[in-house]
Design a protein around this motif. Structure first.
Motif, PDB file in Angstrom:
ATOM      1  N   GLU A 158       0.532  -1.176   0.043  1.00  0.00           N
ATOM      2  CA  GLU A 158      -0.020  -0.023   0.132  1.00  0.00           C
ATOM      3  C   GLU A 158       0.861   1.206   0.034  1.00  0.00           C
ATOM      4  O   GLU A 158       0.573   2.223  -0.777  1.00  0.00           O
ATOM      5  CB  GLU A 158      -0.872  -0.049   1.276  1.00  0.00           C
ATOM      6  N   GLU A 159       1.951   1.174   0.943  1.00  0.00           N
ATOM      7  CA  GLU A 159       2.727   2.392   0.949  1.00  0.00           C
ATOM      8  C   GLU A 159       3.612   2.654  -0.626  1.00  0.00           C
ATOM      9  O   GLU A 159       3.614   3.794  -0.914  1.00  0.00           O
ATOM     10  CB  GLU A 159       3.811   2.086   1.884  1.00  0.00           C
ATOM     11  N   LEU A 160       3.936   1.529  -0.904  1.00  0.00           N
ATOM     12  CA  LEU A 160       4.643   1.530  -2.516  1.00  0.00           C
ATOM     13  C   LEU A 160       3.621   2.007  -3.466  1.00  0.00           C
ATOM     14  O   LEU A 160       3.903   2.972  -4.327  1.00  0.00           O
ATOM     15  CB  LEU A 160       5.157   0.251  -2.824  1.00  0.00           C
ATOM     16  N   GLU A 161       2.202   1.801  -3.529  1.00  0.00           N
ATOM     17  CA  GLU A 161       1.410   2.230  -4.455  1.00  0.00           C
ATOM     18  C   GLU A 161       1.135   3.760  -4.083  1.00  0.00           C
ATOM     19  O   GLU A 161       1.074   4.503  -5.209  1.00  0.00           O
ATOM     20  CB  GLU A 161       0.011   1.482  -4.361  1.00  0.00           C
ATOM     21  N   GLU A 162       1.088   4.216  -3.000  1.00  0.00           N
ATOM     22  CA  GLU A 162       1.096   5.720  -2.731  1.00  0.00           C
ATOM     23  C   GLU A 162       2.096   6.456  -3.019  1.00  0.00           C
ATOM     24  O   GLU A 162       2.050   7.490  -3.625  1.00  0.00           O
ATOM     25  CB  GLU A 162       0.662   5.627  -1.058  1.00  0.00           C
ATOM     26  N   LEU A 163       3.176   5.823  -2.818  1.00  0.00           N
ATOM     27  CA  LEU A 163       4.559   6.638  -3.451  1.00  0.00           C
ATOM     28  C   LEU A 163       4.496   6.783  -5.051  1.00  0.00           C
ATOM     29  O   LEU A 163       4.919   7.751  -5.430  1.00  0.00           O
ATOM     30  CB  LEU A 163       5.801   5.961  -2.859  1.00  0.00           C
ATOM     31  N   LEU A 164       3.994   5.490  -5.645  1.00  0.00           N
ATOM     32  CA  LEU A 164       4.072   5.749  -6.935  1.00  0.00           C
ATOM     33  C   LEU A 164       3.121   6.837  -7.521  1.00  0.00           C
ATOM     34  O   LEU A 164       3.451   7.421  -8.556  1.00  0.00           O
ATOM     35  CB  LEU A 164       3.576   4.315  -7.427  1.00  0.00           C
ATOM     36  N   GLN A 165       1.799   6.780  -6.896  1.00  0.00           N
ATOM     37  CA  GLN A 165       0.962   7.599  -7.373  1.00  0.00           C
ATOM     38  C   GLN A 165       1.677   9.278  -7.107  1.00  0.00           C
ATOM     39  O   GLN A 165       1.220  10.186  -8.122  1.00  0.00           O
ATOM     40  CB  GLN A 165      -0.565   7.600  -6.612  1.00  0.00           C
ATOM     41  N   GLU A 166       2.216   9.468  -6.085  1.00  0.00           N
ATOM     42  CA  GLU A 166       2.714  10.635  -5.642  1.00  0.00           C
ATOM     43  C   GLU A 166       3.941  11.171  -6.656  1.00  0.00           C
ATOM     44  O   GLU A 166       3.975  12.153  -7.307  1.00  0.00           O
ATOM     45  CB  GLU A 166       3.520  10.742  -4.344  1.00  0.00           C
ATOM     46  N   ARG A 167       4.670  10.214  -7.102  1.00  0.00           N
ATOM     47  CA  ARG A 167       5.816  10.356  -8.094  1.00  0.00           C
ATOM     48  C   ARG A 167       5.142  10.830  -9.598  1.00  0.00           C
ATOM     49  O   ARG A 167       5.589  11.577 -10.263  1.00  0.00           O
ATOM     50  CB  ARG A 167       6.604   9.164  -8.048  1.00  0.00           C
ATOM     51  N   LEU A 168       4.057   9.912 -10.021  1.00  0.00           N
ATOM     52  CA  LEU A 168       3.589  10.085 -11.308  1.00  0.00           C
ATOM     53  C   LEU A 168       2.813  11.500 -11.113  1.00  0.00           C
ATOM     54  O   LEU A 168       2.997  11.956 -12.508  1.00  0.00           O
ATOM     55  CB  LEU A 168       2.508   8.961 -11.559  1.00  0.00           C
TER      56      LEU A 168
END
Length: 120
Positions: free
Chosen positions: A98-108
């Motif tokens: 979940e943390e990784l998906e959240e970080l991915l969305q922030e970077r995108l």
């Protein structure tokens, strides 16, 4: 005088010494077996202990001796290969999915804003 002695001789390109009196040390051919079943041989000095694994010069495959030492080396190699941690393994140890998906969305979102695109 120096001109006379060097005329006609190709210095450095051919040896003026013959094969007389040269005695090669005894050699032995050792067979290795790859995972694909290919056999290849390597020449070693008769007194040398051949290594349990050797890379085939033609194919680049790793071959192991076809004896007990070779089987032990193969088992050790396969054990090492399966126990290596990948980048993903180390990442999952530190963060949840979940943390990784959240970080991915922030970077995108950040990358899209730099390009002038709208967030999706």
């Amino acid at each position: 005088m120096a001109e006379r002695t060097l005329r006609g001789a190709r210095i450095g390109s051919t040896s003026l010494q013959g094969d007389e009196g040269i005695e090669l040390s005894p050699r032995v051919r050792v067979e290795y077996l790859t995972d694909k079943g290919t056999r290849f041989g390597v020449m070693f000095d008769a007194d040398a202990e051949p290594p349990a694994e050797w890379v085939d010069q033609r194919t680049g495959e790793l071959g192991f001796l076809d004896d007990e030492a070779g089987r032990a080396a193969r088992a050790e190699f396969e054990g090492k290969e399966s126990s290596q941690r990948t980048h993903w393994d180390m990442l999952i140890e530190r963060r949840s999915r979940e943390e990784l998906e959240e970080l991915l969305q922030e970077r995108l979102t950040l990358l899209r804003s730099r390009r002038g695109e709208k967030s999706k």
